[in-house]
Design a protein around this motif. Structure first.
Motif, PDB file in Angstrom:
ATOM      1  N   MET A 155       0.830  -1.189   0.000  1.00  0.00           N
ATOM      2  CA  MET A 155       0.000   0.000   0.000  1.00  0.00           C
ATOM      3  C   MET A 155       0.876   1.256   0.000  1.00  0.00           C
ATOM      4  N   ILE A 156       1.924   1.253   0.839  1.00  0.00           N
ATOM      5  CA  ILE A 156       2.809   2.416   0.899  1.00  0.00           C
ATOM      6  C   ILE A 156       3.526   2.605  -0.434  1.00  0.00           C
ATOM      7  N   ASP A 157       3.918   1.484  -1.090  1.00  0.00           N
ATOM      8  CA  ASP A 157       4.570   1.591  -2.402  1.00  0.00           C
ATOM      9  C   ASP A 157       3.616   2.180  -3.438  1.00  0.00           C
ATOM     10  N   PHE A 158       2.350   1.788  -3.347  1.00  0.00           N
ATOM     11  CA  PHE A 158       1.353   2.320  -4.274  1.00  0.00           C
ATOM     12  C   PHE A 158       1.195   3.828  -4.082  1.00  0.00           C
ATOM     13  N   ILE A 159       1.108   4.261  -2.819  1.00  0.00           N
ATOM     14  CA  ILE A 159       0.966   5.690  -2.533  1.00  0.00           C
ATOM     15  C   ILE A 159       2.218   6.447  -2.956  1.00  0.00           C
ATOM     16  N   ALA A 160       3.392   5.867  -2.678  1.00  0.00           N
ATOM     17  CA  ALA A 160       4.645   6.520  -3.065  1.00  0.00           C
ATOM     18  C   ALA A 160       4.772   6.622  -4.581  1.00  0.00           C
ATOM     19  N   GLY A 161       4.303   5.609  -5.304  1.00  0.00           N
ATOM     20  CA  GLY A 161       4.373   5.629  -6.766  1.00  0.00           C
ATOM     21  C   GLY A 161       3.382   6.596  -7.386  1.00  0.00           C
ATOM     22  N   ASN A 162       2.309   6.841  -6.716  1.00  0.00           N
ATOM     23  CA  ASN A 162       1.274   7.748  -7.230  1.00  0.00           C
ATOM     24  C   ASN A 162       1.098   8.935  -6.292  1.00  0.00           C
ATOM     25  N   GLY A 163       2.186   9.495  -5.824  1.00  0.00           N
ATOM     26  CA  GLY A 163       2.182  10.560  -4.824  1.00  0.00           C
ATOM     27  C   GLY A 163       1.261  11.723  -5.111  1.00  0.00           C
ATOM     28  N   PRO A 164       1.352  12.323  -6.318  1.00  0.00           N
ATOM     29  CA  PRO A 164       0.488  13.474  -6.580  1.00  0.00           C
ATOM     30  C   PRO A 164      -0.993  13.108  -6.512  1.00  0.00           C
ATOM     31  N   TRP A 165      -1.347  11.957  -7.055  1.00  0.00           N
ATOM     32  CA  TRP A 165      -2.744  11.548  -7.061  1.00  0.00           C
ATOM     33  C   TRP A 165      -3.212  11.166  -5.662  1.00  0.00           C
ATOM     34  N   ALA A 166      -2.297  10.645  -4.858  1.00  0.00           N
ATOM     35  CA  ALA A 166      -2.648  10.333  -3.472  1.00  0.00           C
ATOM     36  C   ALA A 166      -3.022  11.610  -2.721  1.00  0.00           C
ATOM     37  N   TRP A 167      -2.263  12.696  -2.951  1.00  0.00           N
ATOM     38  CA  TRP A 167      -2.581  13.974  -2.308  1.00  0.00           C
ATOM     39  C   TRP A 167      -3.925  14.512  -2.791  1.00  0.00           C
ATOM     40  N   ILE A 168      -4.165  14.407  -4.097  1.00  0.00           N
ATOM     41  CA  ILE A 168      -5.412  14.923  -4.652  1.00  0.00           C
ATOM     42  C   ILE A 168      -6.599  14.117  -4.120  1.00  0.00           C
ATOM     43  N   VAL A 169      -6.476  12.792  -4.091  1.00  0.00           N
ATOM     44  CA  VAL A 169      -7.557  11.953  -3.559  1.00  0.00           C
ATOM     45  C   VAL A 169      -7.753  12.232  -2.074  1.00  0.00           C
ATOM     46  N   ALA A 170      -6.660  12.373  -1.327  1.00  0.00           N
ATOM     47  CA  ALA A 170      -6.774  12.678   0.104  1.00  0.00           C
ATOM     48  C   ALA A 170      -7.466  14.033   0.299  1.00  0.00           C
ATOM     49  N   GLY A 171      -7.147  15.002  -0.553  1.00  0.00           N
ATOM     50  CA  GLY A 171      -7.809  16.304  -0.483  1.00  0.00           C
ATOM     51  C   GLY A 171      -9.292  16.203  -0.767  1.00  0.00           C
ATOM     52  N   LEU A 172      -9.656  15.404  -1.751  1.00  0.00           N
ATOM     53  CA  LEU A 172     -11.070  15.218  -2.071  1.00  0.00           C
ATOM     54  C   LEU A 172     -11.801  14.490  -0.940  1.00  0.00           C
ATOM     55  N   VAL A 173     -11.130  13.525  -0.313  1.00  0.00           N
ATOM     56  CA  VAL A 173     -11.729  12.828   0.828  1.00  0.00           C
ATOM     57  C   VAL A 173     -11.957  13.819   1.975  1.00  0.00           C
ATOM     58  N   LEU A 174     -10.991  14.700   2.229  1.00  0.00           N
ATOM     59  CA  LEU A 174     -11.162  15.710   3.278  1.00  0.00           C
ATOM     60  C   LEU A 174     -12.310  16.665   2.948  1.00  0.00           C
ATOM     61  N   LEU A 175     -12.447  17.024   1.674  1.00  0.00           N
ATOM     62  CA  LEU A 175     -13.568  17.881   1.270  1.00  0.00           C
ATOM     63  C   LEU A 175     -14.900  17.161   1.473  1.00  0.00           C
ATOM     64  N   ALA A 176     -14.943  15.875   1.173  1.00  0.00           N
ATOM     65  CA  ALA A 176     -16.166  15.103   1.393  1.00  0.00           C
ATOM     66  C   ALA A 176     -16.476  14.991   2.883  1.00  0.00           C
ATOM     67  N   LEU A 177     -15.453  14.818   3.709  1.00  0.00           N
ATOM     68  CA  LEU A 177     -15.657  14.743   5.152  1.00  0.00           C
ATOM     69  C   LEU A 177     -16.189  16.063   5.709  1.00  0.00           C
ATOM     70  N   GLU A 178     -15.841  17.169   5.075  1.00  0.00           N
ATOM     71  CA  GLU A 178     -16.344  18.474   5.518  1.00  0.00           C
ATOM     72  C   GLU A 178     -17.871  18.536   5.397  1.00  0.00           C
ATOM     73  N   LEU A 179     -18.422  17.819   4.437  1.00  0.00           N
ATOM     74  CA  LEU A 179     -19.884  17.781   4.303  1.00  0.00           C
ATOM     75  C   LEU A 179     -20.526  17.044   5.464  1.00  0.00           C
ATOM     76  N   VAL A 180     -19.824  16.061   6.023  1.00  0.00           N
ATOM     77  CA  VAL A 180     -20.363  15.261   7.118  1.00  0.00           C
ATOM     78  C   VAL A 180     -20.070  15.910   8.465  1.00  0.00           C
ATOM     79  N   VAL A 181     -18.872  16.467   8.608  1.00  0.00           N
ATOM     80  CA  VAL A 181     -18.427  17.069   9.868  1.00  0.00           C
ATOM     81  C   VAL A 181     -18.133  18.540   9.600  1.00  0.00           C
ATOM     82  N   PRO A 182     -19.173  19.401   9.573  1.00  0.00           N
ATOM     83  CA  PRO A 182     -18.939  20.808   9.246  1.00  0.00           C
ATOM     84  C   PRO A 182     -18.132  21.525  10.316  1.00  0.00           C
TER      85      PRO A 182
END
Length: 147
Positions: free
Chosen positions: A1-28
């Motif tokens: 899993m860590i190798d996958f995240i390290a290999g796709n670093g930019p996309w991991a940040w973008i997906v993590a950012g989108l997950v945080l934005l989605a969490l903002e809808l649940v936990v304002p």
């Protein structure tokens, strides 16, 4: 899993950012919004320039802290617009009104009726039935002066 995240670093940040934005809808609250935006910006920066993980975390942390601090400062400096400015500050709405004393002001304190409430008042000693003007308040005690 860590190798996958390290290999796709930019996309991991973008997906993590989108997950945080989605969490903002649940936990304002606003904080996850700015952290999500910081994650997406960090992902875009990593897409453009290949940088190591420690610097990526530094960029994310600094962007998050600065954006949250600016947001908190901006929201606290703006007054909340309301159609009921005296809500939960009832004493303020009575300033300037003239009323009749229900109980004489003796030793600095008396009582007046305003609406459905009897308020304690402070001021110079005056007899029952005297007209007074409300000039201020101290907590739940209205300050009055003779008219």
């Amino acid at each position: 899993m860590i190798d996958f995240i390290a290999g796709n670093g930019p996309w991991a940040w973008i997906v993590a950012g989108l997950v945080l934005l989605a969490l903002e809808l649940v936990v304002p609250g606003g904080f996850l919004l700015w952290m999500g935006i910081s994650g997406i910006i960090t992902g875009i920066v990593v897409l453009v320039w290949a940088i190591g993980w420690p610097l990526q975390w530094l960029i994310f942390g600094v962007l998050s802290l600065v954006s949250i601090a600016l947001w908190v400062r901006w929201t606290r400096s703006r007054p909340t617009a309301t159609d009921r400015p005296h809500l939960n500050r009832r004493a303020e709405q009575f300033i300037g009104q003239e009323v009749v004393l229900e109980h004489a002001i003796e030793q600095g304190f008396g009582r007046v009726a305003l609406g459905d409430t009897v308020w304690r008042v402070s001021g110079a000693d005056l007899p029952v039935g005297h007209r007074v003007r409300i000039v201020g308040y101290d907590g739940a005690v209205l300050k009055v002066e003779a008219v």
